[in-house]
Design a protein around this motif. Structure first.
Motif, PDB file in Angstrom:
ATOM      1  N   LEU A 125       0.859  -1.200   0.000  1.00 26.93           N
ATOM      2  CA  LEU A 125       0.000   0.000   0.000  1.00 26.93           C
ATOM      3  C   LEU A 125       0.889   1.241   0.000  1.00 26.93           C
ATOM      4  O   LEU A 125       1.872   1.303   0.741  1.00 26.93           O
ATOM      5  N   ALA A 179     -10.696  -0.285  -0.457  1.00 24.96           N
ATOM      6  CA  ALA A 179      -9.682  -0.312  -1.511  1.00 24.96           C
ATOM      7  C   ALA A 179      -8.393  -0.950  -1.003  1.00 24.96           C
ATOM      8  O   ALA A 179      -7.765  -1.764  -1.703  1.00 24.96           O
ATOM      9  N   ASN A 180      -7.981  -0.595   0.213  1.00 26.67           N
ATOM     10  CA  ASN A 180      -6.766  -1.195   0.785  1.00 26.67           C
ATOM     11  C   ASN A 180      -6.942  -2.702   0.970  1.00 26.67           C
ATOM     12  O   ASN A 180      -6.032  -3.487   0.686  1.00 26.67           O
ATOM     13  N   ARG A 182      -8.953  -4.677  -0.734  1.00 28.84           N
ATOM     14  CA  ARG A 182      -8.941  -5.314  -2.062  1.00 28.84           C
ATOM     15  C   ARG A 182      -7.520  -5.490  -2.571  1.00 28.84           C
ATOM     16  O   ARG A 182      -7.157  -6.541  -3.098  1.00 28.84           O
ATOM     17  N   GLN A 183      -6.687  -4.445  -2.409  1.00 31.78           N
ATOM     18  CA  GLN A 183      -5.316  -4.530  -2.914  1.00 31.78           C
ATOM     19  C   GLN A 183      -4.521  -5.608  -2.176  1.00 31.78           C
ATOM     20  O   GLN A 183      -3.791  -6.389  -2.796  1.00 31.78           O
ATOM     21  N   ALA A 186      -5.772  -9.078  -3.213  1.00 30.51           N
ATOM     22  CA  ALA A 186      -5.309  -9.425  -4.557  1.00 30.51           C
ATOM     23  C   ALA A 186      -3.827  -9.793  -4.545  1.00 30.51           C
ATOM     24  O   ALA A 186      -3.409 -10.740  -5.221  1.00 30.51           O
ATOM     25  N   ALA A 187      -3.031  -9.061  -3.776  1.00 30.15           N
ATOM     26  CA  ALA A 187      -1.594  -9.366  -3.681  1.00 30.15           C
ATOM     27  C   ALA A 187      -1.381 -10.740  -3.057  1.00 30.15           C
ATOM     28  O   ALA A 187      -0.527 -11.516  -3.513  1.00 30.15           O
TER      29      ALA A 187
END
Ligand SMILES: [Zn+2]
Length: 198
Positions: A125, A179-180, A182-183, A186-187
């Motif tokens: 992030l 959003a954080n 989700r990121q 996904a990572a």
């Protein structure tokens, strides 16, 4: 007073306020001025049961296995919590109910790699300088590791008091938390398992 369990316990000044001076003025301590420490309470032995232990509240993870989960695989799940003052506060837990001391070999073998993956995903992030992690275990028996995203450049937030800063800083907006999450999910999914946030 109940019988004190050790020489360590017999030395302590119950009912008194120890001095905060060793901490006040230190770079990682977030309070200044006249800081009053609460009176030291006597030990409670045997300790009251934690959640998930006999006589305690039900295990929150086992009662709601999908609650707050943003990523999972066949062994582990990662949760992210709302109402946080940090960019992300996450928890890594095994899917099955174990303590640290009875975690089976197939889980201890993947714990190290999971710590590395979660820390790296959170550090991805752009608001994060370092990922702190810790295990307390005083609230719930179900093994869980906390991950606290230390914001980039916020040098006052280094060290253990980041947990206190998390409670005091302005809460991040829901959409930023989503959003954080989700990121990070996904990572994590790039290395296996599935992201479960939309
Ligand atoms: Zn459990």
């Amino acid at each position: 007073m109940t019988e004190l369990p050790s020489e360590y316990h017999r030395r302590l000044p119950y009912g008194e306020r120890v001095s905060a001076d060793p901490l006040v003025g230190q770079p990682f301590f977030p309070f200044e001025g006249d800081v009053q420490v609460v009176p030291l309470a006597e030990p409670v032995v045997p300790e009251p049961p934690r959640a998930g232990e006999a006589g305690g509240k039900p295990c929150a993870k086992c009662a709601d296995p999908d609650g707050y989960v943003i990523w999972r695989d066949e062994q582990w799940a990662v949760k992210a919590f709302g109402a946080t003052g940090l960019p992300l506060v996450a928890v890594l837990e095994p899917n099955e109910h174990y303590r640290l001391d009875n975690l089976p070999p197939e889980l201890t073998a993947t714990l190290g790699p999971m710590i590395q993956r979660v820390a790296k995903a959170i550090q991805g992030l752009d608001s994060v300088g370092r990922t702190h992690f810790n295990r307390w275990g005083d609230g719930s028996e179900h093994f869980h590791l906390w991950f606290l995203a230390r914001p980039l450049g916020m040098m006052q937030l280094r060290g253990a008091m980041i947990a206190a800063w998390d409670d005091m800083l302005p809460k991040i907006p829901d959409e930023e938390l989503a959003a954080n999450s989700r990121q990070v999910a996904a990572a994590l999914a790039e290395g296996g398992g599935e992201a479960v946030v939309s």
